[in-house]
Design an enzyme around this catalytic site. Sequence first.
Site, short mmCIF file in Angstrom:
data_model
loop_
_atom_site.label_atom_id
_atom_site.label_comp_id
_atom_site.label_asym_id
_atom_site.label_seq_id
_atom_site.Cartn_x
_atom_site.Cartn_y
_atom_site.Cartn_z
N TYR A 1 43.22 32.50 31.72
CA TYR A 1 41.98 33.06 32.29
C TYR A 1 41.07 31.93 32.77
O TYR A 1 40.54 31.97 33.88
CB TYR A 1 41.28 33.91 31.22
CG TYR A 1 39.93 34.42 31.62
CD1 TYR A 1 39.79 35.44 32.56
CD2 TYR A 1 38.77 33.90 31.04
CE1 TYR A 1 38.54 35.91 32.93
CE2 TYR A 1 37.51 34.37 31.40
CZ TYR A 1 37.40 35.37 32.34
OH TYR A 1 36.16 35.83 32.70
N SER B 1 33.20 32.22 35.61
CA SER B 1 32.98 32.31 34.16
C SER B 1 32.77 30.92 33.59
O SER B 1 33.34 29.94 34.08
CB SER B 1 34.20 32.93 33.48
OG SER B 1 34.11 32.77 32.08
N1 LIG Z 1 31.97 40.17 30.13
C1 LIG Z 1 31.90 38.86 30.03
O1 LIG Z 1 31.53 38.30 28.98
C2 LIG Z 1 32.22 37.99 31.21
C3 LIG Z 1 31.92 36.62 31.12
C4 LIG Z 1 32.21 35.78 32.19
C5 LIG Z 1 32.77 36.31 33.34
N2 LIG Z 1 33.06 37.65 33.41
C6 LIG Z 1 33.69 38.14 34.65
O2 LIG Z 1 32.89 39.18 35.18
C7 LIG Z 1 33.71 40.03 35.98
C8 LIG Z 1 33.42 41.49 35.63
O3 LIG Z 1 33.78 41.72 34.28
P1 LIG Z 1 33.01 42.72 33.32
O4 LIG Z 1 32.48 41.93 32.20
O5 LIG Z 1 32.08 43.58 34.10
O6 LIG Z 1 34.26 43.54 32.74
P2 LIG Z 1 34.69 45.06 32.85
O7 LIG Z 1 33.56 45.95 32.42
O8 LIG Z 1 35.97 45.16 32.11
O9 LIG Z 1 34.95 45.29 34.41
C9 LIG Z 1 36.07 44.74 35.06
C10 LIG Z 1 36.20 45.35 36.44
O10 LIG Z 1 37.35 44.75 37.10
C11 LIG Z 1 38.19 45.78 37.57
N3 LIG Z 1 39.60 45.41 37.51
C12 LIG Z 1 40.30 44.92 36.47
N4 LIG Z 1 41.61 44.81 36.79
C13 LIG Z 1 41.73 45.25 38.07
C14 LIG Z 1 42.83 45.40 38.96
N5 LIG Z 1 44.08 45.11 38.63
N6 LIG Z 1 42.59 45.88 40.20
C15 LIG Z 1 41.33 46.23 40.57
N7 LIG Z 1 40.26 46.12 39.77
C16 LIG Z 1 40.46 45.64 38.54
C17 LIG Z 1 37.94 46.96 36.64
O11 LIG Z 1 38.32 48.15 37.31
P3 LIG Z 1 38.83 49.49 36.50
O12 LIG Z 1 37.97 49.59 35.27
O13 LIG Z 1 38.58 50.59 37.48
O14 LIG Z 1 40.26 49.25 36.19
C18 LIG Z 1 36.44 46.86 36.40
O15 LIG Z 1 35.73 47.47 37.44
C19 LIG Z 1 35.16 39.59 35.72
O16 LIG Z 1 35.60 38.80 36.79
C20 LIG Z 1 35.05 38.77 34.45
O17 LIG Z 1 36.07 37.80 34.38
C21 LIG Z 1 32.79 38.50 32.39
#
Ligand SMILES: NC(=O)c1ccc[n+]([C@@H]2O[C@H](COP(=O)([O-])OP(=O)(O)OC[C@H]3O[C@@H](n4cnc5c(N)ncnc54)[C@H](OP(=O)(O)O)[C@@H]3O)[C@@H](O)[C@H]2O)c1
Length: 249
Positions: free
Chosen positions: A146, A133
């Site tokens: 984070y 990130s």
């Molecule tokens: N969205 C942004 O703006 C952004 C920016 C920079 C980086 N990121 C990174 O991108 C990655 C994906 O995020 P996203 O934006 O796609 O968010 P998201 O839609 O909330 O997806 C998060 C995923 O992580 C899984 N997860 C969370 N806690 C978990 C746990 N305890 N055990 C196993 N799985 C878990 C969730 O599984 P369940 O739903 O099945 O619980 C879900 O599949 C993350 O690493 C996040 O930090 C996101």
Amino acid sequence: MARTALVTGASSGIGAATARQLARSGVHVLLHGRNEDRLAALAKETGGTALAADLANPGAAAELAERALAITGSVDLLVNNAGLGWAGPLPELSAERLRHLVAVNLTAPLDLTRALLPAMLERDRGQIVFVSSIAGRTGVAGEAVYAAAKSGVDAFADSLRFELHGTGVTVGIVVPGVVRTEFFERRGRPYTRGTPRPVSAERVAAAVLRAAAHPGDYYVPRWLRVPVALRGAAPGLYRALAARFGAES
Ligand SMILES: NC(=O)c1ccc[n+]([C@@H]2O[C@H](COP(=O)([O-])OP(=O)(O)OC[C@H]3O[C@@H](n4cnc5c(N)ncnc54)[C@H](OP(=O)(O)O)[C@@H]3O)[C@@H](O)[C@H]2O)c1
């Protein structure tokens, strides 16, 4: 091109988009997440295999690696994507939540990589992609833990790159800014700023596939490399600008 991939956090957002794009390229995808209904629906759609596991639990990542290898025999591509945020003043973050954030965002990808790497090295073939990130490269107010966890992932990935130089195993890093997913709703504070403008999960997923095929660092959007470069070259100026224009997301 990989034949088998394990995508963590495939039940939502970036992970789901990545799994769909990989499946369209003919890859058998092991779909990890916690939400079993969503995983089952995605497995049906993509022909992949659902593997539910809570990565906050000690030992869960190693067990996930074992299950993945038992199903496919080898994992050609590992996408370390699962993660979650938390936003607010540090004193309001409970010690338990702090440990949870570090366990899922930092410890789990390290454990999973450690568990799958020996089989990749044995075949002298493998691709590992980390979804980091921008928070881990610049720091963000209200997201210190984070950001620290993502920074740790970055340092791990960079170090591993050096360590694996000359082998057939590659490391790629994807550095998203703001992505339209459930991330912000889940972290407890909506995203309200105008810049950076949110990008789609599909766009980040495309960068994950590129990072697997041509390892390197991929910022999404690309201009995010500018503040990172400025912070490296002129940290004082960067901090002054960030304080003036806001270092929150
Ligand atoms: N969205 C942004 O703006 C952004 C920016 C920079 C980086 N990121 C990174 O991108 C990655 C994906 O995020 P996203 O934006 O796609 O968010 P998201 O839609 O909330 O997806 C998060 C995923 O992580 C899984 N997860 C969370 N806690 C978990 C746990 N305890 N055990 C196993 N799985 C878990 C969730 O599984 P369940 O739903 O099945 O619980 C879900 O599949 C993350 O690493 C996040 O930090 C996101």
